[in-house]
Design a protein around this motif. Structure first.
Motif, mmCIF file in Angstrom:
data_model
loop_
_atom_site.group_PDB
_atom_site.id
_atom_site.type_symbol
_atom_site.label_atom_id
_atom_site.label_comp_id
_atom_site.label_asym_id
_atom_site.label_seq_id
_atom_site.Cartn_x
_atom_site.Cartn_y
_atom_site.Cartn_z
ATOM 1 N N TYR A 149 -43.166 -26.309 -12.555
ATOM 2 C CA TYR A 149 -42.046 -25.364 -12.480
ATOM 3 C C TYR A 149 -41.383 -25.501 -11.117
ATOM 4 O O TYR A 149 -42.043 -25.396 -10.083
ATOM 5 C CB TYR A 149 -42.537 -23.939 -12.719
ATOM 6 N N ALA A 150 -40.070 -25.709 -11.128
ATOM 7 C CA ALA A 150 -39.328 -26.041 -9.918
ATOM 8 C C ALA A 150 -39.177 -24.858 -8.975
ATOM 9 O O ALA A 150 -38.459 -23.898 -9.260
ATOM 10 C CB ALA A 150 -37.947 -26.591 -10.286
ATOM 11 N N VAL A 151 -39.828 -24.960 -7.822
ATOM 12 C CA VAL A 151 -39.637 -23.991 -6.739
ATOM 13 C C VAL A 151 -38.330 -24.351 -6.040
ATOM 14 O O VAL A 151 -38.071 -25.514 -5.744
ATOM 15 C CB VAL A 151 -40.816 -24.026 -5.747
ATOM 16 N N PHE A 152 -37.507 -23.321 -5.777
ATOM 17 C CA PHE A 152 -36.232 -23.571 -5.104
ATOM 18 C C PHE A 152 -35.963 -22.594 -3.974
ATOM 19 O O PHE A 152 -34.925 -22.663 -3.317
ATOM 20 C CB PHE A 152 -35.079 -23.550 -6.111
ATOM 21 N N GLY A 153 -36.882 -21.695 -3.713
ATOM 22 C CA GLY A 153 -36.686 -20.740 -2.631
ATOM 23 C C GLY A 153 -37.938 -19.929 -2.379
ATOM 24 O O GLY A 153 -38.973 -20.145 -3.019
ATOM 25 N N GLU A 154 -37.820 -19.011 -1.420
ATOM 26 C CA GLU A 154 -38.940 -18.135 -1.133
ATOM 27 C C GLU A 154 -38.434 -16.789 -0.643
ATOM 28 O O GLU A 154 -37.356 -16.680 -0.054
ATOM 29 C CB GLU A 154 -39.901 -18.752 -0.128
ATOM 30 N N VAL A 155 -39.231 -15.775 -0.906
ATOM 31 C CA VAL A 155 -38.905 -14.427 -0.451
ATOM 32 C C VAL A 155 -39.131 -14.374 1.059
ATOM 33 O O VAL A 155 -40.211 -14.712 1.539
ATOM 34 C CB VAL A 155 -39.787 -13.378 -1.164
ATOM 35 N N ILE A 156 -38.090 -13.971 1.795
ATOM 36 C CA ILE A 156 -38.232 -13.844 3.247
ATOM 37 C C ILE A 156 -38.198 -12.380 3.683
ATOM 38 O O ILE A 156 -38.556 -12.071 4.815
ATOM 39 C CB ILE A 156 -37.175 -14.670 4.019
ATOM 40 N N GLU A 157 -37.758 -11.503 2.801
ATOM 41 C CA GLU A 157 -37.816 -10.057 3.026
ATOM 42 C C GLU A 157 -38.047 -9.389 1.677
ATOM 43 O O GLU A 157 -37.493 -9.824 0.671
ATOM 44 C CB GLU A 157 -36.499 -9.529 3.606
ATOM 45 N N GLY A 158 -38.850 -8.340 1.683
ATOM 46 C CA GLY A 158 -39.015 -7.571 0.457
ATOM 47 C C GLY A 158 -40.238 -7.920 -0.368
ATOM 48 O O GLY A 158 -40.297 -7.560 -1.539
ATOM 49 N N MET A 159 -41.243 -8.578 0.230
ATOM 50 C CA MET A 159 -42.469 -8.816 -0.547
ATOM 51 C C MET A 159 -43.145 -7.496 -0.904
ATOM 52 O O MET A 159 -43.850 -7.409 -1.904
ATOM 53 C CB MET A 159 -43.439 -9.735 0.193
ATOM 54 N N ASP A 160 -42.887 -6.446 -0.119
ATOM 55 C CA ASP A 160 -43.411 -5.132 -0.482
ATOM 56 C C ASP A 160 -42.793 -4.647 -1.791
ATOM 57 O O ASP A 160 -43.459 -3.994 -2.603
ATOM 58 C CB ASP A 160 -43.183 -4.121 0.638
ATOM 59 N N VAL A 161 -41.537 -5.007 -2.030
ATOM 60 C CA VAL A 161 -40.866 -4.655 -3.287
ATOM 61 C C VAL A 161 -41.474 -5.478 -4.433
ATOM 62 O O VAL A 161 -41.763 -4.947 -5.506
ATOM 63 C CB VAL A 161 -39.346 -4.866 -3.186
ATOM 64 N N VAL A 162 -41.678 -6.773 -4.188
ATOM 65 C CA VAL A 162 -42.331 -7.628 -5.193
ATOM 66 C C VAL A 162 -43.698 -7.050 -5.545
ATOM 67 O O VAL A 162 -44.065 -6.957 -6.718
ATOM 68 C CB VAL A 162 -42.459 -9.089 -4.690
ATOM 69 N N ASP A 163 -44.446 -6.634 -4.519
ATOM 70 C CA ASP A 163 -45.770 -6.062 -4.756
ATOM 71 C C ASP A 163 -45.683 -4.744 -5.518
ATOM 72 O O ASP A 163 -46.564 -4.445 -6.340
ATOM 73 C CB ASP A 163 -46.525 -5.887 -3.438
ATOM 74 N N ALA A 164 -44.653 -3.948 -5.261
ATOM 75 C CA ALA A 164 -44.471 -2.701 -6.022
ATOM 76 C C ALA A 164 -44.170 -3.017 -7.489
ATOM 77 O O ALA A 164 -44.695 -2.359 -8.395
ATOM 78 C CB ALA A 164 -43.346 -1.866 -5.405
ATOM 79 N N ILE A 165 -43.360 -4.049 -7.726
ATOM 80 C CA ILE A 165 -43.033 -4.440 -9.105
ATOM 81 C C ILE A 165 -44.290 -4.933 -9.821
ATOM 82 O O ILE A 165 -44.533 -4.589 -10.978
ATOM 83 C CB ILE A 165 -41.915 -5.500 -9.129
ATOM 84 N N ARG A 166 -45.101 -5.725 -9.150
ATOM 85 C CA ARG A 166 -46.295 -6.290 -9.801
ATOM 86 C C ARG A 166 -47.297 -5.224 -10.210
ATOM 87 O O ARG A 166 -48.159 -5.463 -11.039
ATOM 88 C CB ARG A 166 -46.943 -7.355 -8.920
#
Length: 193
Positions: A149-166
């Motif tokens: 699966y093609a990676v094309f970027g990365e989260v640089i701000e807001g991993m806390d939001v990603v963690d809240a979603i998960r």
């Protein structure tokens, strides 16, 4: 005289380019996803995934992602969005793109990659954010089972939001599993640099 002027312009451009990179600012495009749980900023790697980044930016600039949802959430795997409305209608997309998973980028925590079907070259608009390291999704070989699966970027701000979603509760919606029980909306996607 003109030649000297052009040389001077080239030197100024080179010095300016170096100073921009030296101060730590990125020249890579960044996209802010304003979600119903907070903002996520993604830095896109157009050097390693030019086709995928151009595709993603096209959807962002068209407003395609505005009002879509994160429709698949698997806590210790990834969160996926970019293809369904709040009414759970799948959006019509542009043509599929070439899989660029052989670019050396890895499906590590915070990496953003294109979702696809079993066809390695079927990615259109849907993307996912890895919530843990998922190296098994990386490119192995140019065969159907090895494309990755093609990676094309990365989260640089807001991993806390990603963690809240998960962490949200999930359910089934029609034939779809792992759907958040309450909509997590991508209110707006915007290019910010």
């Amino acid at each position: 005289m003109i030649r000297r002027f052009v040389q001077m312009l080239c030197w100024l451009f080179a010095i300016f380019s170096f100073s921009i990179q030296a101060d730590g600012t990125s020249k890579m495009p960044q996209v802010k996803l304003e979600t119903s749980l907070g903002d996520i900023v993604i830095e896109l790697n157009e050097d390693k995934a030019p086709v995928t980044v151009a595709n993603f930016l096209g959807y962002v600039n068209d407003g395609f992602y505005d009002g879509t949802i994160f429709h698949r959430v698997i806590k210790n795997f990834m969160i996926q969005g970019g293809g369904f409305t709040q009414e759970f209608q799948q959006k019509t997309t542009k043509a599929a793109i070439e899989n660029e998973a052989d670019n050396g980028l890895s499906n590590k925590r915070g990496a953003v990659a294109m979702a696809r079907t079993n066809d390695p070259h079927s990615a259109t608009a849907q993307f996912f954010i890895n919530t843990v390291d998922n190296g098994f999704l990386d490119f192995q070989a140019k065969v159907p089972s090895g494309w990755g699966y093609a990676v094309f970027g990365e989260v640089i701000e807001g991993m806390d939001v990603v963690d809240a979603i998960r962490e949200v509760d999930t359910t089934m919606r029609g034939p779809h599993q792992d759907v958040p029980a309450e909509d997590i909306v991508i209110v707006k996607a915007t290019v910010i640099n």
